[in-house]
Scaffold this motif. Sequence first.
Motif: not given
Length: 377
Positions: A244-249
Amino acid sequence: MIISPSHRALLSLSLAFVVLLSACGKPAETPQPVRAVRTMIVNDVGGSSEREYSGEVRARVESQMGFQVPGKVVRRLVNVGDVVKPGQVLAELDPSDLKLGAQAAMAALAAAQAQASQAEANLKRFTELQQQGFISEAQLDTYVTAARAARAQLDQARAQSGVQSNQARYARLMATAAGVVTAAMVEPGQVVSAGMPVITLAHDGPRDVVFSVPEDLVDAARALLGKSGVVSVRRWGTSEWLPVVVREVASSADPLARTFQIKADLGKAPFALGQTATVRIQAPARVATGLHVPLHAVAEQGGRSVVWLLNPSAMTVQPVPVVLGDVLGNIVLVAQGLKPGQEIVTAGAHVLQPGQKVRRYDPTVAPQAPASAASQP
């Protein structure tokens, strides 16, 4: 001095008894047993570590829907888990008061239209009279002003009628997009205020896995934004890891848990809404390099953390002071004190003494019986 035979026999017996007591007072020392221990060879982890967190699968877009007007709920037409289409009615309010308001606005509009028509007719007649010289210009200005006011009142009444008509339609809460109902917070008979959330709708489309990380890892998580191959996820009860790819923190911490929420794009992974997922991320450790060892392999001696190092040639153990870094569940990162390739004791360390002889634990070998006590004479 002449010792009689009876006295000589008594003296011999006494000396024999003293010698016997001396022998019994110094028992033979028993050797330390050879302890069986579990061991492992440590390896360098290169300054990064894997961490796992619990997450939840959510829709990319979730709408908390509510009525735009206050009122009493008369019907709720959907339940949690229902699939809805755009324009589908989800719930309804009692429309009686809203319909009466719309009727009152229509009546006011009709009255304003009549007044505007009357003012326009008066203006037309008195304009002709002024042109013929029967009234002055000042008298005509009065009718011009009255006609303008009537037109303004007509515009106001028309706008108010439109508002009331819209509010009458707002008695029906309709889905704005296709999706799944994930929460229903209202029941028939309940009085709600305008804007109060009553239905949560998860829109069809992309899915995210949402999880939280502690404060010390938020900077590392931001460094993972948009990167592939560093975050993976698996569904609960399965062993397959998917990238998966982190898109928001999150920019701020949760006020209660003091953790930061992270959303990672699942892409086309076959996850259902609400599923529990385990998220694994590659995060930098607090130290540049280190060694992973089980937490139970670390002991404390004299206020310092130590591990028991095995000398494989002599099969003896010695405590070695270490400096610890991250603690990751049951694994601890050793920053200083050990070298890759060294063998340490992971079980049985609580009974060891410096320099003690040990053997590697073999489950196929029966444990040794304890040494018998020295026989008493």
